[in-house]
Motif scaffolding. Structure first.
Motif, PDB file in Angstrom:
ATOM      1  N   ALA A 100      -7.291 -17.223   1.042  1.00  0.00           N
ATOM      2  CA  ALA A 100      -5.839 -17.065   1.085  1.00  0.00           C
ATOM      3  C   ALA A 100      -5.404 -17.140   2.537  1.00  0.00           C
ATOM      4  O   ALA A 100      -6.217 -17.029   3.461  1.00  0.00           O
ATOM      5  CB  ALA A 100      -5.418 -15.736   0.456  1.00  0.00           C
ATOM      6  N   PHE A 101      -4.106 -17.308   2.723  1.00  0.00           N
ATOM      7  CA  PHE A 101      -3.524 -17.498   4.046  1.00  0.00           C
ATOM      8  C   PHE A 101      -2.324 -16.576   4.141  1.00  0.00           C
ATOM      9  O   PHE A 101      -1.497 -16.537   3.233  1.00  0.00           O
ATOM     10  CB  PHE A 101      -3.099 -18.963   4.183  1.00  0.00           C
ATOM     11  N   HIS A 102      -2.220 -15.818   5.245  1.00  0.00           N
ATOM     12  CA  HIS A 102      -1.099 -14.896   5.410  1.00  0.00           C
ATOM     13  C   HIS A 102      -0.581 -15.004   6.846  1.00  0.00           C
ATOM     14  O   HIS A 102      -1.292 -14.662   7.784  1.00  0.00           O
ATOM     15  CB  HIS A 102      -1.537 -13.455   5.123  1.00  0.00           C
ATOM     16  N   PRO A 103       0.648 -15.500   7.007  1.00  0.00           N
ATOM     17  CA  PRO A 103       1.201 -15.629   8.356  1.00  0.00           C
ATOM     18  C   PRO A 103       1.630 -14.273   8.930  1.00  0.00           C
ATOM     19  O   PRO A 103       1.951 -13.344   8.190  1.00  0.00           O
ATOM     20  CB  PRO A 103       2.408 -16.542   8.153  1.00  0.00           C
ATOM     21  N   LYS A 104       1.602 -14.192  10.260  1.00  0.00           N
ATOM     22  CA  LYS A 104       2.154 -13.035  10.956  1.00  0.00           C
ATOM     23  C   LYS A 104       3.587 -13.377  11.314  1.00  0.00           C
ATOM     24  O   LYS A 104       3.881 -14.540  11.569  1.00  0.00           O
ATOM     25  CB  LYS A 104       1.357 -12.735  12.227  1.00  0.00           C
ATOM     26  N   PRO A 105       4.505 -12.433  11.363  1.00  0.00           N
ATOM     27  CA  PRO A 105       4.280 -11.005  11.133  1.00  0.00           C
ATOM     28  C   PRO A 105       3.899 -10.732   9.680  1.00  0.00           C
ATOM     29  O   PRO A 105       4.307 -11.452   8.773  1.00  0.00           O
ATOM     30  CB  PRO A 105       5.601 -10.351  11.510  1.00  0.00           C
ATOM     31  N   ILE A 106       3.135  -9.701   9.514  1.00  0.00           N
ATOM     32  CA  ILE A 106       2.553  -9.389   8.213  1.00  0.00           C
ATOM     33  C   ILE A 106       3.588  -8.778   7.275  1.00  0.00           C
ATOM     34  O   ILE A 106       4.301  -7.845   7.635  1.00  0.00           O
ATOM     35  CB  ILE A 106       1.368  -8.417   8.385  1.00  0.00           C
ATOM     36  N   ASP A 107       3.665  -9.331   6.078  1.00  0.00           N
ATOM     37  CA  ASP A 107       4.456  -8.772   4.986  1.00  0.00           C
ATOM     38  C   ASP A 107       3.473  -7.905   4.188  1.00  0.00           C
ATOM     39  O   ASP A 107       2.659  -8.415   3.426  1.00  0.00           O
ATOM     40  CB  ASP A 107       5.018  -9.897   4.126  1.00  0.00           C
ATOM     41  N   PHE A 108       3.523  -6.587   4.409  1.00  0.00           N
ATOM     42  CA  PHE A 108       2.499  -5.701   3.844  1.00  0.00           C
ATOM     43  C   PHE A 108       2.491  -5.664   2.323  1.00  0.00           C
ATOM     44  O   PHE A 108       1.426  -5.539   1.720  1.00  0.00           O
ATOM     45  CB  PHE A 108       2.609  -4.290   4.436  1.00  0.00           C
ATOM     46  N   ASP A 109       3.643  -5.784   1.693  1.00  0.00           N
ATOM     47  CA  ASP A 109       3.666  -5.825   0.225  1.00  0.00           C
ATOM     48  C   ASP A 109       2.915  -7.066  -0.278  1.00  0.00           C
ATOM     49  O   ASP A 109       2.103  -6.983  -1.197  1.00  0.00           O
ATOM     50  CB  ASP A 109       5.103  -5.840  -0.311  1.00  0.00           C
ATOM     51  N   ARG A 110       3.192  -8.203   0.324  1.00  0.00           N
ATOM     52  CA  ARG A 110       2.526  -9.453  -0.066  1.00  0.00           C
ATOM     53  C   ARG A 110       1.035  -9.390   0.256  1.00  0.00           C
ATOM     54  O   ARG A 110       0.206  -9.846  -0.534  1.00  0.00           O
ATOM     55  CB  ARG A 110       3.174 -10.637   0.644  1.00  0.00           C
ATOM     56  N   LEU A 111       0.674  -8.805   1.396  1.00  0.00           N
ATOM     57  CA  LEU A 111      -0.734  -8.704   1.765  1.00  0.00           C
ATOM     58  C   LEU A 111      -1.501  -7.840   0.764  1.00  0.00           C
ATOM     59  O   LEU A 111      -2.586  -8.219   0.313  1.00  0.00           O
ATOM     60  CB  LEU A 111      -0.890  -8.137   3.179  1.00  0.00           C
ATOM     61  N   ARG A 112      -0.935  -6.706   0.379  1.00  0.00           N
ATOM     62  CA  ARG A 112      -1.601  -5.848  -0.619  1.00  0.00           C
ATOM     63  C   ARG A 112      -1.755  -6.585  -1.947  1.00  0.00           C
ATOM     64  O   ARG A 112      -2.776  -6.465  -2.620  1.00  0.00           O
ATOM     65  CB  ARG A 112      -0.844  -4.533  -0.816  1.00  0.00           C
ATOM     66  N   GLU A 113      -0.767  -7.378  -2.320  1.00  0.00           N
ATOM     67  CA  GLU A 113      -0.851  -8.169  -3.549  1.00  0.00           C
ATOM     68  C   GLU A 113      -1.982  -9.201  -3.448  1.00  0.00           C
ATOM     69  O   GLU A 113      -2.751  -9.371  -4.395  1.00  0.00           O
ATOM     70  CB  GLU A 113       0.491  -8.866  -3.808  1.00  0.00           C
ATOM     71  N   GLN A 114      -2.086  -9.875  -2.306  1.00  0.00           N
ATOM     72  CA  GLN A 114      -3.172 -10.835  -2.108  1.00  0.00           C
ATOM     73  C   GLN A 114      -4.536 -10.133  -2.188  1.00  0.00           C
ATOM     74  O   GLN A 114      -5.455 -10.645  -2.819  1.00  0.00           O
ATOM     75  CB  GLN A 114      -3.045 -11.528  -0.748  1.00  0.00           C
ATOM     76  N   ILE A 115      -4.644  -8.976  -1.563  1.00  0.00           N
ATOM     77  CA  ILE A 115      -5.914  -8.224  -1.588  1.00  0.00           C
ATOM     78  C   ILE A 115      -6.266  -7.865  -3.024  1.00  0.00           C
ATOM     79  O   ILE A 115      -7.389  -8.107  -3.465  1.00  0.00           O
ATOM     80  CB  ILE A 115      -5.818  -6.966  -0.700  1.00  0.00           C
ATOM     81  N   ARG A 116      -5.332  -7.304  -3.750  1.00  0.00           N
ATOM     82  CA  ARG A 116      -5.603  -6.904  -5.138  1.00  0.00           C
ATOM     83  C   ARG A 116      -6.024  -8.103  -5.996  1.00  0.00           C
ATOM     84  O   ARG A 116      -6.931  -8.017  -6.817  1.00  0.00           O
ATOM     85  CB  ARG A 116      -4.387  -6.221  -5.748  1.00  0.00           C
ATOM     86  N   THR A 117      -5.348  -9.225  -5.801  1.00  0.00           N
ATOM     87  CA  THR A 117      -5.678 -10.428  -6.571  1.00  0.00           C
ATOM     88  C   THR A 117      -7.099 -10.893  -6.265  1.00  0.00           C
ATOM     89  O   THR A 117      -7.853 -11.231  -7.181  1.00  0.00           O
ATOM     90  CB  THR A 117      -4.679 -11.557  -6.250  1.00  0.00           C
ATOM     91  N   LEU A 118      -7.463 -10.888  -5.004  1.00  0.00           N
ATOM     92  CA  LEU A 118      -8.775 -11.419  -4.625  1.00  0.00           C
ATOM     93  C   LEU A 118      -9.941 -10.494  -4.948  1.00  0.00           C
ATOM     94  O   LEU A 118     -11.055 -10.965  -5.147  1.00  0.00           O
ATOM     95  CB  LEU A 118      -8.789 -11.749  -3.126  1.00  0.00           C
ATOM     96  N   ILE A 119      -9.689  -9.194  -5.031  1.00  0.00           N
ATOM     97  CA  ILE A 119     -10.805  -8.288  -5.329  1.00  0.00           C
ATOM     98  C   ILE A 119     -10.919  -7.917  -6.808  1.00  0.00           C
ATOM     99  O   ILE A 119     -11.873  -7.275  -7.194  1.00  0.00           O
ATOM    100  CB  ILE A 119     -10.759  -6.988  -4.460  1.00  0.00           C
ATOM    101  N   SER A 120      -9.945  -8.369  -7.594  1.00  0.00           N
ATOM    102  CA  SER A 120     -10.011  -8.032  -9.023  1.00  0.00           C
ATOM    103  C   SER A 120     -10.931  -8.966  -9.787  1.00  0.00           C
ATOM    104  O   SER A 120     -11.303 -10.009  -9.345  1.00  0.00           O
ATOM    105  CB  SER A 120      -8.626  -8.069  -9.636  1.00  0.00           C
TER     106      SER A 120
END
Length: 120
Positions: A100-120
Protein backbone atom coordinates in the motif's frame (compact mmCIF):
# COMPACT_ATOMS: atom_id res chain seq x y z
CA UNK A 1 -1.23 -7.73 19.64
CA UNK A 2 -0.22 -6.27 16.29
CA UNK A 3 3.42 -5.23 16.10
CA UNK A 4 4.41 -2.51 13.67
CA UNK A 5 7.89 -1.54 12.56
CA UNK A 6 7.92 2.18 11.80
CA UNK A 7 10.86 3.20 9.62
CA UNK A 8 11.48 6.93 9.23
CA UNK A 9 14.56 9.12 9.49
CA UNK A 10 12.72 12.05 11.12
CA UNK A 11 12.46 11.93 14.93
CA UNK A 12 9.29 14.03 15.04
CA UNK A 13 7.44 11.80 12.58
CA UNK A 14 8.49 8.66 14.45
CA UNK A 15 7.32 10.19 17.74
CA UNK A 16 3.92 11.37 16.47
CA UNK A 17 3.13 8.17 14.55
CA UNK A 18 4.32 5.95 17.41
CA UNK A 19 2.15 7.76 19.97
CA UNK A 20 -0.87 7.64 17.68
CA UNK A 21 -0.52 3.92 16.93
CA UNK A 22 0.13 3.02 20.57
CA UNK A 23 -2.99 4.97 21.55
CA UNK A 24 -4.91 2.67 19.21
CA UNK A 25 -3.49 -0.54 20.68
CA UNK A 26 -0.54 -1.27 18.41
CA UNK A 27 2.94 -2.21 19.58
CA UNK A 28 5.51 -0.09 17.74
CA UNK A 29 9.23 -0.58 17.17
CA UNK A 30 11.18 1.99 15.21
CA UNK A 31 14.13 2.20 12.83
CA UNK A 32 15.78 5.33 11.47
CA UNK A 33 16.84 4.01 8.06
CA UNK A 34 16.57 1.07 5.72
CA UNK A 35 19.64 -0.71 7.08
CA UNK A 36 18.13 -0.75 10.57
CA UNK A 37 14.80 -1.89 9.11
CA UNK A 38 16.30 -4.90 7.33
CA UNK A 39 18.15 -5.91 10.52
CA UNK A 40 15.03 -5.43 12.68
CA UNK A 41 12.93 -7.63 10.40
CA UNK A 42 15.61 -10.34 10.43
CA UNK A 43 15.64 -10.32 14.24
CA UNK A 44 11.91 -10.18 14.89
CA UNK A 45 9.34 -10.15 12.11
CA UNK A 46 6.67 -7.51 12.77
CA UNK A 47 3.04 -7.87 11.73
CA UNK A 48 3.40 -4.87 9.39
CA UNK A 49 6.01 -2.32 8.28
CA UNK A 50 5.45 1.41 7.73
CA UNK A 51 8.35 2.34 5.45
CA UNK A 52 9.44 5.87 4.63
CA UNK A 53 10.72 5.97 1.07
CA UNK A 54 13.30 8.76 1.17
CA UNK A 55 15.95 7.98 3.82
CA UNK A 56 19.74 8.08 4.10
CA UNK A 57 21.99 5.01 3.95
CA UNK A 58 19.36 2.71 2.43
CA UNK A 59 16.09 4.12 1.14
CA UNK A 60 12.70 2.51 1.64
CA UNK A 61 12.55 1.11 -1.89
CA UNK A 62 15.84 -0.78 -1.52
CA UNK A 63 15.03 -1.84 2.04
CA UNK A 64 11.68 -3.26 0.94
CA UNK A 65 13.33 -5.15 -1.91
CA UNK A 66 15.91 -6.61 0.48
CA UNK A 67 13.21 -7.64 2.98
CA UNK A 68 11.21 -9.27 0.18
CA UNK A 69 14.24 -11.14 -1.13
CA UNK A 70 15.31 -12.69 2.19
CA UNK A 71 12.40 -15.10 2.47
CA UNK A 72 9.77 -15.11 -0.30
CA UNK A 73 7.55 -17.39 1.82
CA UNK A 74 7.18 -14.72 4.52
CA UNK A 75 5.07 -11.81 3.33
CA UNK A 76 5.06 -8.97 5.88
CA UNK A 77 2.76 -6.21 4.63
CA UNK A 78 4.59 -2.96 3.86
CA UNK A 79 2.94 0.45 3.60
CA UNK A 80 5.08 3.06 1.87
CA UNK A 81 4.98 6.42 3.67
CA UNK A 82 6.26 9.33 1.63
CA UNK A 83 6.08 13.03 1.01
CA UNK A 84 6.64 12.16 -2.66
CA UNK A 85 3.10 11.36 -3.74
CA UNK A 86 3.27 11.45 -7.51
CA UNK A 87 1.91 8.49 -9.51
CA UNK A 88 5.44 7.44 -10.49
CA UNK A 89 6.44 7.33 -6.80
CA UNK A 90 3.53 5.05 -5.97
CA UNK A 91 4.33 2.79 -8.94
CA UNK A 92 7.98 2.57 -7.83
CA UNK A 93 6.96 1.63 -4.28
CA UNK A 94 4.52 -1.01 -5.46
CA UNK A 95 7.07 -2.46 -7.90
CA UNK A 96 9.53 -2.78 -4.99
CA UNK A 97 7.04 -4.93 -3.09
CA UNK A 98 5.02 -2.48 -1.02
CA UNK A 99 1.42 -3.50 -0.42
CA UNK A 100 0.00 0.00 0.00
CA UNK A 101 1.00 3.62 -0.43
CA UNK A 102 0.27 6.47 1.99
CA UNK A 103 1.31 10.06 1.26
CA UNK A 104 2.44 12.49 3.94
CA UNK A 105 1.03 14.36 5.73
CA UNK A 106 -0.45 11.27 7.28
CA UNK A 107 -4.22 10.83 7.41
CA UNK A 108 -4.36 8.70 10.57
CA UNK A 109 -7.89 7.41 10.01
CA UNK A 110 -6.95 6.20 6.52
CA UNK A 111 -3.65 4.76 7.77
CA UNK A 112 -5.39 2.72 10.50
CA UNK A 113 -7.84 1.45 7.87
CA UNK A 114 -4.95 0.39 5.61
CA UNK A 115 -3.25 -1.37 8.54
CA UNK A 116 -6.41 -3.24 9.51
CA UNK A 117 -7.02 -4.30 5.91
CA UNK A 118 -3.49 -5.60 5.43
CA UNK A 119 -3.25 -7.52 8.70
CA UNK A 120 -6.67 -9.14 8.55
Amino acid sequence: MTSILLVDDHDDIRDVVTRHLQKHGFTVATATNGVEAVLAVAQSAPSLILMDINMPELDGIEATMQIRSTDPEVRIPVIALTAYALPDDEARAMAAGCDAFHPKPIDFDRLREQIRTLIS
